[in-house]
Design an enzyme around this catalytic site. Structure first.
Site, short mmCIF file in Angstrom:
data_model
loop_
_atom_site.label_atom_id
_atom_site.label_comp_id
_atom_site.label_asym_id
_atom_site.label_seq_id
_atom_site.Cartn_x
_atom_site.Cartn_y
_atom_site.Cartn_z
N HIS A 1 -13.14 -17.99 1.84
CA HIS A 1 -11.83 -17.45 1.42
C HIS A 1 -11.20 -18.32 0.33
O HIS A 1 -10.08 -18.83 0.47
CB HIS A 1 -10.89 -17.34 2.64
N ARG B 1 -10.39 -8.24 2.22
CA ARG B 1 -10.17 -8.71 3.58
C ARG B 1 -11.40 -8.36 4.40
O ARG B 1 -11.98 -7.27 4.23
CB ARG B 1 -8.94 -8.03 4.21
N GLU C 1 -11.68 -15.43 10.73
CA GLU C 1 -11.58 -16.65 9.92
C GLU C 1 -10.74 -17.66 10.69
O GLU C 1 -9.74 -17.28 11.29
CB GLU C 1 -10.92 -16.33 8.57
P1 NDP Z 1 -2.62 -4.02 -4.97
O1 NDP Z 1 -1.62 -3.60 -3.96
O2 NDP Z 1 -2.22 -4.11 -6.40
O3 NDP Z 1 -3.91 -3.04 -4.89
C1 NDP Z 1 -4.40 -2.53 -3.70
C2 NDP Z 1 -5.41 -1.42 -4.01
O4 NDP Z 1 -5.97 -0.96 -2.78
C3 NDP Z 1 -4.80 -0.20 -4.70
O5 NDP Z 1 -5.67 0.27 -5.69
C4 NDP Z 1 -4.69 0.81 -3.56
O6 NDP Z 1 -4.71 2.14 -4.07
C5 NDP Z 1 -5.95 0.47 -2.77
N1 NDP Z 1 -5.89 0.96 -1.40
C6 NDP Z 1 -4.96 0.67 -0.45
N2 NDP Z 1 -5.22 1.35 0.68
C7 NDP Z 1 -6.34 2.08 0.44
C8 NDP Z 1 -7.10 3.00 1.22
N3 NDP Z 1 -6.75 3.30 2.48
N4 NDP Z 1 -8.19 3.56 0.67
C9 NDP Z 1 -8.55 3.27 -0.60
N5 NDP Z 1 -7.87 2.41 -1.38
C10 NDP Z 1 -6.78 1.83 -0.87
O7 NDP Z 1 -3.17 -5.41 -4.45
P2 NDP Z 1 -3.87 -6.61 -5.26
O8 NDP Z 1 -4.85 -6.05 -6.22
O9 NDP Z 1 -2.84 -7.55 -5.74
O10 NDP Z 1 -4.63 -7.34 -4.04
C11 NDP Z 1 -5.56 -6.62 -3.25
C12 NDP Z 1 -5.92 -7.41 -2.01
O11 NDP Z 1 -6.77 -8.50 -2.32
C13 NDP Z 1 -4.75 -8.08 -1.29
O12 NDP Z 1 -4.07 -7.17 -0.45
C14 NDP Z 1 -5.44 -9.18 -0.50
O13 NDP Z 1 -5.73 -8.73 0.81
C15 NDP Z 1 -6.74 -9.43 -1.26
N6 NDP Z 1 -6.77 -10.79 -1.83
C16 NDP Z 1 -7.77 -11.65 -1.45
C17 NDP Z 1 -7.80 -12.94 -1.95
C18 NDP Z 1 -8.88 -13.89 -1.55
O14 NDP Z 1 -8.64 -15.09 -1.55
N7 NDP Z 1 -10.07 -13.43 -1.24
C19 NDP Z 1 -6.76 -13.44 -2.86
C20 NDP Z 1 -5.79 -12.43 -3.23
C21 NDP Z 1 -5.80 -11.17 -2.71
P3 NDP Z 1 -4.02 3.37 -3.29
O15 NDP Z 1 -2.73 2.85 -2.73
O16 NDP Z 1 -3.87 4.44 -4.35
O17 NDP Z 1 -4.99 3.79 -2.24
#
Ligand code: NDP
Length: 318
Positions: free
Chosen positions: A282, A235, A264
């Site tokens: 995106h 994001r 966006e």
């Molecule tokens: P997941 O929920 O499986 O993974 C999210 C990851 O982010 C986890 O490893 C989590 O680990 C980490 N995370 C969350 N908060 C923090 C923090 N404060 N500090 C460090 N790490 C953090 O999500 P997905 O892998 O399925 O998707 C990830 C993101 O990708 C989506 O939320 C979306 O916004 C984006 N996305 C973008 C797309 C695009 O078109 N560009 C398409 C699809 C997704 P932990 O909780 O241990 O910190």
């Protein structure tokens, strides 16, 4: 057939998905904001399901106008714009489309990484401008990807898919997230700054929202350094975009590949003039196959809820 169920759409969704929703349900399509007030006044009281996309989301206040709402189904995996807390407070389950897009988002992260490192977008512009026959020296050299160090900010569903791709490039992978992930072969780095300092390429694939806002700031970009590259497929909010523009302008960062932006679809015109930046609108999940799978899941989540009382993929509550 659930033609007695009224589904309200407020997202920018593919026309084929809207057609499929019409086959199963009575669809009120309010994706144009200017139509929304009139459609809500007319149909709001009947709406039992709300459909949107991760990119479009919905205002939490919209739920107040939908007294019969039972379920939300979102196209995409990001939840930063979806009113999950407000829905759960009303005991309304929220469906989304995780996993089916992991491959394409991971592939796109590599498309951007390779394009930055090997200067493919720049080289394409250079050839189209007819510079090759006139040039005296070689095209500027890129950086090696195979064998390099890949830092992942986030190791969830998509982050792990990117990490697996990296083994094909013989890359060493480390990651930063709040909690280490059990049972994976990659080293957890408790400090993002240390990860950026170590990495040649830092790929951002955390969730969005307030908790990750501007995690990538000036110190992180400086740690990545003039030979380092930032790739963001998560994001726009995770990266301090003003800090990124100034790091790129001053040459304290080598380059960036960006699929997502703080605003966006406006984007950031300051990025458009920079050579060492590769920009996409995106589109990380935007292949025919994956968008079809996402659309299928939006419909399956609603059919599952109304048919069996269970969504196929529901956002965890609590
Ligand atoms: P997941 O929920 O499986 O993974 C999210 C990851 O982010 C986890 O490893 C989590 O680990 C980490 N995370 C969350 N908060 C923090 C923090 N404060 N500090 C460090 N790490 C953090 O999500 P997905 O892998 O399925 O998707 C990830 C993101 O990708 C989506 O939320 C979306 O916004 C984006 N996305 C973008 C797309 C695009 O078109 N560009 C398409 C699809 C997704 P932990 O909780 O241990 O910190």
């Amino acid at each position: 057939n659930f033609q007695d169920r009224t589904v309200l759409n407020v997202g920018r969704l593919p026309a084929t998905l809207l057609d499929r929703l019409r086959q199963h349900f009575t669809l009120v399509d309010a994706q144009r904001p200017e139509d929304r007030a009139a459609l809500l006044a007319r149909h709001g009281a009947q709406v039992q399901a709300l459909v949107t996309s991760a990119a479009s989301g919905a205002e939490a206040a919209l739920l107040d106008q939908l007294p019969a709402l039972q379920v939300i189904s979102s196209f995409g995996v990001g939840l930063d714009k979806v009113p999950v807390a407000a829905a759960h407070a009303r005991h309304i389950p929220v469906g989304y489309t995780p996993d089916v897009l992991n491959d394409c988002v991971a592939d796109h992260a590599f498309a951007l990484l390779l394009a930055c490192a090997r200067r493919t977008a720049e080289a394409d512009r250079w050839m189209r401008a007819g510079h090759w026959p006139q040039s005296t020296g070689p095209f500027p050299l890129g950086r090696k990807v195979s064998g390099a160090r890949l830092g992942l900010l986030g190791l969830g569903r998509i982050g792990q898919t990117i990490a697996r791709r990296a083994s094909g490039f013989d890359m060493t992978v480390r990651y930063h997230s709040r909690r280490p992930v059990a049972g994976v072969p990659w080293a957890h780095e408790p400090q993002l700054l240390a990860l950026a300092d170590w990495a040649d390429y830092l790929v951002v694939i955390t969730s969005g929202g307030p908790q990750t806002r501007h995690l990538v700031d000036t110190p992180v970009l400086q740690a990545l350094g003039p030979q380092g590259f930032l790739i963001n497929v998560a994001r726009g909010s995770v990266v301090d975009e003003a800090a990124l523009v100034s790091a790129l302008t001053q040459g304290t960062l080598g380059g960036a590949g960006l699929d997502v932006f703080e605003r966006e679809p406006a984007g950031n015109p300051a990025l458009h003039t920079l050579e060492r930046v590769v920009l996409t609108p995106h589109i990380a999940s935007a292949t025919q196959e994956t968008r079809q799978a996402m659309a299928d899941r939006v419909v399956e989540n609603l059919l599952g809820y109304f048919g069996q009382g269970r969504l196929v993929t529901e956002v965890a509550r609590g």
